[in-house]
Design a protein around this motif. Structure first.
Motif, mmCIF file in Angstrom:
data_model
loop_
_atom_site.group_PDB
_atom_site.id
_atom_site.type_symbol
_atom_site.label_atom_id
_atom_site.label_comp_id
_atom_site.label_asym_id
_atom_site.label_seq_id
_atom_site.Cartn_x
_atom_site.Cartn_y
_atom_site.Cartn_z
ATOM 1 N N PHE A 519 0.807 -1.213 0.000
ATOM 2 C CA PHE A 519 0.000 0.000 0.000
ATOM 3 C C PHE A 519 0.843 1.267 0.000
ATOM 4 O O PHE A 519 0.451 2.268 -0.598
ATOM 5 C CB PHE A 519 -1.045 0.003 1.133
ATOM 6 C CG PHE A 519 -0.543 0.227 2.526
ATOM 7 C CD1 PHE A 519 -0.143 1.469 2.959
ATOM 8 C CD2 PHE A 519 -0.517 -0.816 3.438
ATOM 9 C CE1 PHE A 519 0.278 1.679 4.260
ATOM 10 C CE2 PHE A 519 -0.102 -0.628 4.744
ATOM 11 C CZ PHE A 519 0.306 0.629 5.156
ATOM 12 N N TYR A 523 0.633 2.068 -3.937
ATOM 13 C CA TYR A 523 -0.299 3.181 -4.113
ATOM 14 C C TYR A 523 0.433 4.488 -4.418
ATOM 15 O O TYR A 523 -0.102 5.367 -5.104
ATOM 16 C CB TYR A 523 -1.172 3.341 -2.874
ATOM 17 C CG TYR A 523 -2.236 2.285 -2.759
ATOM 18 C CD1 TYR A 523 -2.896 1.805 -3.888
ATOM 19 C CD2 TYR A 523 -2.607 1.762 -1.528
ATOM 20 C CE1 TYR A 523 -3.877 0.837 -3.790
ATOM 21 C CE2 TYR A 523 -3.595 0.800 -1.417
ATOM 22 C CZ TYR A 523 -4.220 0.331 -2.545
ATOM 23 O OH TYR A 523 -5.195 -0.628 -2.448
ATOM 24 N N GLU A 526 1.022 4.311 -8.051
ATOM 25 C CA GLU A 526 -0.270 4.459 -8.732
ATOM 26 C C GLU A 526 -0.677 5.926 -8.807
ATOM 27 O O GLU A 526 -1.121 6.413 -9.853
ATOM 28 C CB GLU A 526 -1.321 3.654 -7.975
ATOM 29 C CG GLU A 526 -2.752 3.956 -8.342
ATOM 30 C CD GLU A 526 -3.176 3.349 -9.658
ATOM 31 O OE1 GLU A 526 -4.163 3.823 -10.229
ATOM 32 O OE2 GLU A 526 -2.511 2.405 -10.110
ATOM 33 N N ARG A 564 -6.400 -6.159 -10.040
ATOM 34 C CA ARG A 564 -6.687 -5.385 -8.822
ATOM 35 C C ARG A 564 -7.492 -6.204 -7.810
ATOM 36 O O ARG A 564 -7.136 -6.279 -6.631
ATOM 37 C CB ARG A 564 -7.463 -4.120 -9.171
ATOM 38 C CG ARG A 564 -6.621 -2.973 -9.678
ATOM 39 C CD ARG A 564 -7.497 -1.771 -9.978
ATOM 40 N NE ARG A 564 -6.701 -0.653 -10.442
ATOM 41 C CZ ARG A 564 -6.214 0.305 -9.656
ATOM 42 N NH1 ARG A 564 -6.459 0.264 -8.361
ATOM 43 N NH2 ARG A 564 -5.497 1.287 -10.151
ATOM 44 N N ASP A 568 -6.321 -7.425 -4.075
ATOM 45 C CA ASP A 568 -7.035 -6.944 -2.892
ATOM 46 C C ASP A 568 -7.572 -8.113 -2.067
ATOM 47 O O ASP A 568 -7.562 -8.077 -0.833
ATOM 48 C CB ASP A 568 -8.185 -6.026 -3.303
ATOM 49 C CG ASP A 568 -7.706 -4.720 -3.914
ATOM 50 O OD1 ASP A 568 -6.569 -4.324 -3.614
ATOM 51 O OD2 ASP A 568 -8.463 -4.112 -4.696
ATOM 52 N N TYR A 592 -4.275 0.072 4.162
ATOM 53 C CA TYR A 592 -4.270 -0.415 2.777
ATOM 54 C C TYR A 592 -5.581 -0.083 2.080
ATOM 55 O O TYR A 592 -5.595 0.463 0.967
ATOM 56 C CB TYR A 592 -4.030 -1.924 2.769
ATOM 57 C CG TYR A 592 -4.081 -2.546 1.386
ATOM 58 C CD1 TYR A 592 -2.935 -2.647 0.612
ATOM 59 C CD2 TYR A 592 -5.275 -3.013 0.851
ATOM 60 C CE1 TYR A 592 -2.975 -3.209 -0.656
ATOM 61 C CE2 TYR A 592 -5.328 -3.573 -0.416
ATOM 62 C CZ TYR A 592 -4.169 -3.670 -1.163
ATOM 63 O OH TYR A 592 -4.219 -4.204 -2.420
ATOM 64 N N LEU A 595 -6.365 3.933 1.967
ATOM 65 C CA LEU A 595 -5.604 4.559 0.885
ATOM 66 C C LEU A 595 -6.061 4.053 -0.474
ATOM 67 O O LEU A 595 -6.152 4.821 -1.442
ATOM 68 C CB LEU A 595 -4.104 4.283 1.065
ATOM 69 C CG LEU A 595 -3.350 5.163 2.056
ATOM 70 C CD1 LEU A 595 -1.919 4.677 2.191
ATOM 71 C CD2 LEU A 595 -3.370 6.615 1.617
ATOM 72 N N GLY A 596 -6.339 2.753 -0.548
ATOM 73 C CA GLY A 596 -6.796 2.181 -1.809
ATOM 74 C C GLY A 596 -8.091 2.810 -2.272
ATOM 75 O O GLY A 596 -8.246 3.146 -3.452
ATOM 76 N N ILE A 599 -7.323 6.640 -3.279
ATOM 77 C CA ILE A 599 -6.549 6.793 -4.513
ATOM 78 C C ILE A 599 -7.320 6.233 -5.702
ATOM 79 O O ILE A 599 -7.325 6.825 -6.788
ATOM 80 C CB ILE A 599 -5.171 6.121 -4.357
ATOM 81 C CG1 ILE A 599 -4.331 6.901 -3.340
ATOM 82 C CG2 ILE A 599 -4.444 6.031 -5.697
ATOM 83 C CD1 ILE A 599 -3.007 6.264 -3.000
ATOM 84 N N ALA A 600 -7.995 5.099 -5.519
ATOM 85 C CA ALA A 600 -8.793 4.551 -6.617
ATOM 86 C C ALA A 600 -9.910 5.513 -7.006
ATOM 87 O O ALA A 600 -10.202 5.694 -8.200
ATOM 88 C CB ALA A 600 -9.379 3.196 -6.216
#
Length: 729
Positions: A519, A523, A526, A564, A568, A592, A595-596, A599-600
């Motif tokens: 992460f 990330y 990413e 993805r 996950d 994780y 933030l995921g 950011i996603a």
């Protein structure tokens, strides 16, 4: 891994993440980088900086914007599929937060104040207390056997399980409503007026497949049948079409170069040339513009002839059937049309842009055989990948490297280097190795004969999930004894539970570091999009001469659910299985998925462009895999508590049955509306009368598509020997 290596890994990962976030904040504000950081916004015709105040100029301004964006904005930018993926991330986040609220303040003090690790008889492999880290002292391993403290750990397993049931139920209802809203939208979507027909019987000698299909569906649906489009073998037509398109792109590029040369050198400029041989390196030297124009003139008649030949002589036994209303198409897709199951198979039509045309004509027995072969290949892949995975886990330790490669002793014995290598080497080796697999699984899934890209992605995602669970989670956990244990597992499959129970506590630090690395660094990369940024600017400077070429250079693609979602799911499985064994992993899991999600959501709103829309069809797959992860966790905890000689551990057995009942209940209640569109949803009104000609044209392959909409009738008649349509004037 000692505590110094763990802290080093955590801190350096965090520093890298902070640096990458700052790099993103700086680079994303430069107008020249907008195509990399805001491609979705640009493609929707919006200004990336419109309406932004001073607050958005801060390095974390994007956080507020992403956090506050409503779900409607996500659907408008990335579709229902993207919104459903964010629901998945937020659901897991909710599970971990609600679990951690109870587990952390209860289990950590209970483990920390016990002394099992100080008892030589309770130490693993006869180790002394000095061999155990702080992390292990705060875990279940430090609780003595038969201790009444184990009641808290048993009740914690129940708490996590029921929290998971509650959150998943709420999320399934929400996603079901999202899908229903999308399917009942007042917007006209071509796939809602069409069905896919496969396994068409051989027509009579005096009829084409097109005539047979028309007569069959006109007889069964006389009031609602509109048209049919028979699938054709258009490989040759597409080959010629792509060649023509390639020459057009070369002409545009050459004309841009020619115009640029007039400014740089002399008024008359210099026309671009190339060689006609291999890769333009050998052969006769020709004027690019003239050569490509001549080639197009030669290929256009060939394309017209091939189109006619394809439509008339290369019809295949599959078709798209169009109806004049959504309700009629929905009803037809759920109706058994033929007495024999291998004739006239009718299903909902995929979206036009996601159809895999070569797979449509495959017969039902061919599809079943292909599916069986693919599953066997996947089984072999999963099984034999244990060899390199185990080799990696065994070799990527400093002790093994020093043993096998003595010349590295001088390097790896340096204290600073040793700490960094211990912190990162196994995790990086695993992440790189896993990157090689998705392309193979996509190819295998496509080979099954699946008709749509979204279905291929779901199938590949499922295969990837099985792989990472068996080869990463289980393989890394019991890697040291994997091969010696294979015979035991084959003869006694439930024995894997006790093996996991023995091995999981010792792998806690590794998986803590693995999650943190994914992460923080994953990330960070990413969000910063450094690799796409570099590639874009290199292409723009040295290769791109036209607007179309520049646009192709920054085309972002979609989220890539096939990799993805399984990755996950791996983290879900890891965090759930360690939530009670080593509760310290919960904050890492929360970080994780928090933030995921953030950011996603930012990437969905600004970067990624969906390549298809399945209206959340991935959700049942996600839900089932989370339940599978939960059951792995429950089975493992049963084994762990039994090893503690705590006889009340049998209280955990009902959880497995409860999970199965919960999964069955969700499947029975919600899944049918995902597998088929309910009529009450399809019968909702439209804001405008559908243009059936445009709906029909949307499914014509580009290589066969007429230039004018009024020529569609000619396209349809070309597939039939007898035409019932009066000539148009």
């Amino acid at each position: 891994m000692d505590i110094a290596s763990f802290v080093t890994s955590l801190l350096t990962s965090f520093v890298i993440f902070v640096v990458l976030v700052l790099v993103f904040a700086w680079l994303s504000r430069r107008p020249g980088n907008a195509p990399v950081y805001y491609p979705s916004v640009l493609l929707r015709g919006l200004d990336p900086w419109e309406g932004r105040g001073k607050g958005t100029r801060s390095p974390v301004g994007w956080v507020r914007q992403a956090f506050s964006a409503p779900e409607a904005d996500v659907i408008a930018a990335g579709g229902v599929d993207a919104a459903v993926y964010l629901v998945f991330l937020s659901s897991v986040l909710a599970i971990l937060v609600l679990s951690g609220i109870v587990l952390l303040p209860v289990l950590l003090p209970l483990a920390a104040t016990d002394h099992a690790l100080e008892d030589p008889s309770g130490s693993r492999n006869g180790s002394t207390s000095q061999n155990f880290t702080v992390i292990e002292r705060l875990a279940l391993g430090n609780v003595q056997k038969k201790s009444m403290r184990l009641w808290a750990f048993i009740l914690s397993v129940y708490w996590v399980s029921f929290v998971t049931y509650f959150v998943l139920w709420k999320s399934y209802k929400h996603v079901s409503n999202l899908r229903a809203a999308a399917r009942s939208s007042s917007d006209v979507k071509p796939e809602e007026f069409a069905v896919l027909v496969r396994d068409i019987p051989v027509p009579p000698p005096d009829q084409t497949i097109k005539d047979s299909v028309d007569s069959y569906f006109r007889a069964l649906h006389p009031d609602t049948f509109y048209k049919s489009m028979v699938v054709t073998d258009n490989k040759e037509a597409d080959k010629i079409f792509q060649e023509i398109e390639g020459h057009k792109q070369k002409i545009a590029h050459a004309e841009a170069v020619y115009a640029e040369s007039k400014k740089a050198n002399k008024p008359e400029g210099s026309k671009p040339t190339h060689r006609t041989g291999f890769l333009g390196l050998i052969g006769k030297k020709v004027d690019t513009i003239e050569y490509c124009n001549e080639k197009i003139k030669e290929l256009l008649p060939k394309l017209e002839d091939e189109q006619k030949n394809t439509l008339q002589e290369k019809q295949q036994r599959a078709a798209i059937i169009f109806f004049n209303s959504r309700a009629a198409a929905t009803s037809a897709s759920q109706t058994l049309h033929a007495q024999l199951f291998d004739k006239w198979t009718v299903t909902e039509a995929p979206e036009p842009r996601e159809i895999i045309w070569p797979n449509l004509p495959r017969k039902i027995y061919d599809r079943q055989i292909r599916q069986s072969v693919v599953y066997f290949i996947v089984f072999l892949t999963v099984f034999f990948y244990t060899i390199p995975i185990t080799a990696i886990s065994a070799v990527t330790t400093l002790e093994k490297l020093r043993e096998k490669l003595p010349f590295l002793k001088v390097v790896v014995d340096q204290p600073a280097i040793k700490t960094v290598l211990q912190a990162y080497l196994p995790q990086l080796a695993l992440i790189v190795f896993l990157a090689l697999l998705p392309a193979l699984l996509l190819f295998l899934s496509k080979s099954e004969g699946i008709p749509s890209q979204s279905h291929v992605v779901r199938a590949a995602s499922g295969k990837y999930f099985y792989f990472i669970i068996f080869n990463v989670f289980i393989g890394f956990t019991i890697s040291s004894s994997l091969f010696s244990a294979l015979k035991t597992i084959i003869n006694n499959p439930p024995g894997i539970i006790s093996m996991l129970a023995n091995s999981l506590p010792g792998s806690a630090t590794f998986f803590l570091t693995f999650v943190a690395l994914k992460f923080f660094v994953g990330y960070g990369l990413e969000l910063s999009r450094l690799v796409p940024l570099i590639i874009f600017h290199l292409k723009k400077k040295y290769l791109c001469k036209t607007e179309d070429e520049v646009r192709a250079a920054w085309a972002p693609g979609d989220l890539g659910y096939n990799t993805r979602v399984p990755n996950d799911m791996l983290v879900v499985t890891i965090v759930l299985c360690y939530s009670v064994i080593a509760p310290l992993i919960i904050p890492f899991g929360v970080a994780y998925f928090a933030l995921g999600w953030l950011i996603a959501k930012n990437q969905v709103l600004r970067v990624y462009v969906p390549s298809y829309e399945s209206n959340g069809r991935m959700w049942p797959h996600m839900h089932t895999r989370v339940i599978a992860a939960l059951m792995i966790y429950q089975a493992t905890m049963i084994g762990v508590i039994i090893l503690k000689l705590f006889y009340y551990s049998t209280i955990l057995f009902p959880l497995l049955a409860i999970s199965l009942i919960f999964a069955y209940t969700c499947h029975t209640r919600f899944y049918p509306a995902f597998a088929k569109t309910p009529l009450e949803v399809a019968c909702q009104g439209l804001k405008e009368t559908p243009n059936m000609g445009a709906i029909y044209t949307a499914y014509i392959p580009p290589c066969l598509k007429p230039e004018k909409l009024e020529d569609v009738d000619i396209f349809e008649d070309a597939q039939s020997r007898t035409t019932s349509r009066a000539p148009s004037f």
